[in-house]
Enzyme design. Structure first.
Site, PDB file in Angstrom:
ATOM      1  N   LYS A 169       0.883  -1.242   0.254  1.00 38.42           N
ATOM      2  CA  LYS A 169       0.064  -0.027   0.112  1.00 38.42           C
ATOM      3  C   LYS A 169       0.888   1.265   0.054  1.00 38.42           C
ATOM      4  O   LYS A 169       1.782   1.346   0.808  1.00 38.42           O
ATOM      5  CB  LYS A 169      -0.841   0.182   1.216  1.00 38.42           C
ATOM      6  N   LYS A 171       1.152   5.593  -0.025  1.00 37.10           N
ATOM      7  CA  LYS A 171       0.264   6.763   0.442  1.00 37.10           C
ATOM      8  C   LYS A 171       0.302   7.555  -0.975  1.00 37.10           C
ATOM      9  O   LYS A 171       1.209   7.635  -1.478  1.00 37.10           O
ATOM     10  CB  LYS A 171       1.072   7.552   1.404  1.00 37.10           C
ATOM     11  N   GLY A 298      -3.022  -0.018  10.651  1.00 32.42           N
ATOM     12  CA  GLY A 298      -1.930   0.107  11.831  1.00 32.42           C
ATOM     13  C   GLY A 298      -1.738   1.529  12.066  1.00 32.42           C
ATOM     14  O   GLY A 298      -2.296   2.370  11.294  1.00 32.42           O
TER      15      GLY A 298
END
Ligand code: OSB
Ligand code: MG
Length: 383
Positions: A169, A171, A298
């Site tokens: 993933k 950002k 998280g």
């Protein structure tokens, strides 16, 4: 006749610690860059057993309105006194005791989760079993922040893929999105890839967001306002890529509403964001009943919060790799033993010892602490 023994826990003391831990590598999202974590830990002492909780509120109120210095006094003035001196048969009973305080879910979760850990230790059971977890191994992904250059990001992705992580993933924000995703996809056409905008876009940018569809992403996380569900439904109608909500989901009712109006096809559960294990399990169940997959988010946790995320991820409907990764990605030295490790297959094997299965290094916490406060139950008769 066999009667199951009901074990009671009297909550005798709550101790708050603020520790400072530098990140191995800075972490940047659309709302800013973090080099050092300030972490609020909570220890509860109940009838000879101890439980630890981590308040995942950040150093600033940018991800959500809570931050470390809002959580600390909320716990010491309101949430702590609401549970201290009370005798509970399960940790989940603390939820109603703290309900008079509105919001402050991360602060509440720190206490509730510490109580779950204490309950598990008292019952000599692994926390994941107490939560009704089913999976013995959990699938791990990584969340990679915005870097100084795309080359630096590609190097990081290469390292994480080599380590075995099952989902990458990245950002994104305006100016660091389509150009970046393009470079990643041209190098790795097949990997499970998603992106997280942390609310960096508005509905005016639908046409721009539609460009993300060409990259075959697993999801785009929280593209619009942090407190919005409705406009995400409007956006989802215009996108092929699944929307995943993070910031906007505070409880099971939010999850039910978001699913019902089509605001997302995936939900990220962060136990702190929803106020503790009880609500996290409810969000999980609502999603399961609508056949919506969840995964565990998280918050750059220390080992204490990380161990709780692992336990939560064992529930049946955590069907996508979470942002639950190895301690060494964050810290030179973690505050639990052993540290969290990820197998070459990109999984964490769940431990079977009572509680989280990880030992909390209290000596190290004392050393790292820059602030500490203990609150105790008032003696009977005292006011
Ligand atoms: O949006 O998931 C997020 C970290 C801090 C605040 C918000 C988020 C994140 C992460 C990091 O993506 C996940 C992790 O590795 O702990
Ligand atoms: Mg997110």
């Amino acid at each position: 006749m066999f009667l199951a023994a009901v074990i009671f826990m009297k909550i005798e003391a709550i101790t708050l610690y603020e520790i400072r831990m530098p990140l191995v590598h800075f972490f940047e999202t659309s709302f800013g860059r973090t080099y050092d974590r300030r972490i609020l830990l909570v220890r509860v002492d109940c009838d000879g057993v101890t439980g630890w909780g981590e308040c995942v509120a950040g150093e600033n109120p940018y991800y959500s309105s809570e931050w470390l210095d809002s959580a600390w006094p909320t716990i010491s003035h309101f949430l702590g006194p609401a549970v201290l001196g009370r005798t509970l048969s399960t940790a989940g009973e603390s939820v109603s005791l703290m309900a008079q305080t509105r919001g402050h879910r991360m602060a509440k979760a720190a206490i509730e989760n510490a109580l779950w850990e204490a309950e598990a230790r008292q019952k000599q059971q692994p926390l994941w079993k107490l939560l009704d977890g089913k999976q013995r191994q959990i699938a791990c992904g990584v969340s990679i922040g915005i870097q100084d250059s795309i080359e630096q990001l590609l190097d990081k992705i290469e390292t994480e893929l080599a380590a075995g992580y099952r989902r990458i993933k990245v950002k994104v924000k305006p100016g660091w999105d389509v150009n970046v995703l393009e470079r990643i996809r041209s190098r790795w056409p097949e990997i499970l890839l998603s992106c997280d905008a942390n609310s960096a876009y508005t509905l005016d940018q639908v046409e721009h967001l539609r460009e993300f569809d060409q990259f075959n992403l697993l999801m785009i996380e929280q593209p619009l306002w942090d407190d919005d569900i409705y406009n995400h439904a409007r956006l989802q109608q215009r996108l092929r890529t699944a929307i995943c909500l993070d910031e906007a989901i505070h409880h099971a009712r939010d999850a039910a509403q978001a699913i019902e109006i089509g605001a997302c096809r995936i939900i990220n559960i962060k136990v702190g964001r929803v106020g503790g294990f009880s609500e996290a399990c409810k969000v999980h169940d609502v999603c399961a009943s609508h056949n919506v997959s969840v995964w565990c988010g998280g918050m750059l946790e220390s080992g204490v919060g990380r161990a709780h995320n692992i336990a939560l991820s064992t529930l049946q409907n955590f069907r996508l790799p979470g942002d639950v990764s190895a301690s060494r990605r964050y810290w030179k030295e973690d505050i639990i033993e052993p540290e969290v490790e990820v197998t070459p297959q990109g999984t964490i094997v769940v431990r079977d010892q009572p509680g989280t299965g990880y030992h909390v290094r209290e000596d190290l916490i004392e050393k790292l602490a820059v602030r500490k406060e203990s609150i105790r139950a008032k003696r009977a008769g005292a006011n």
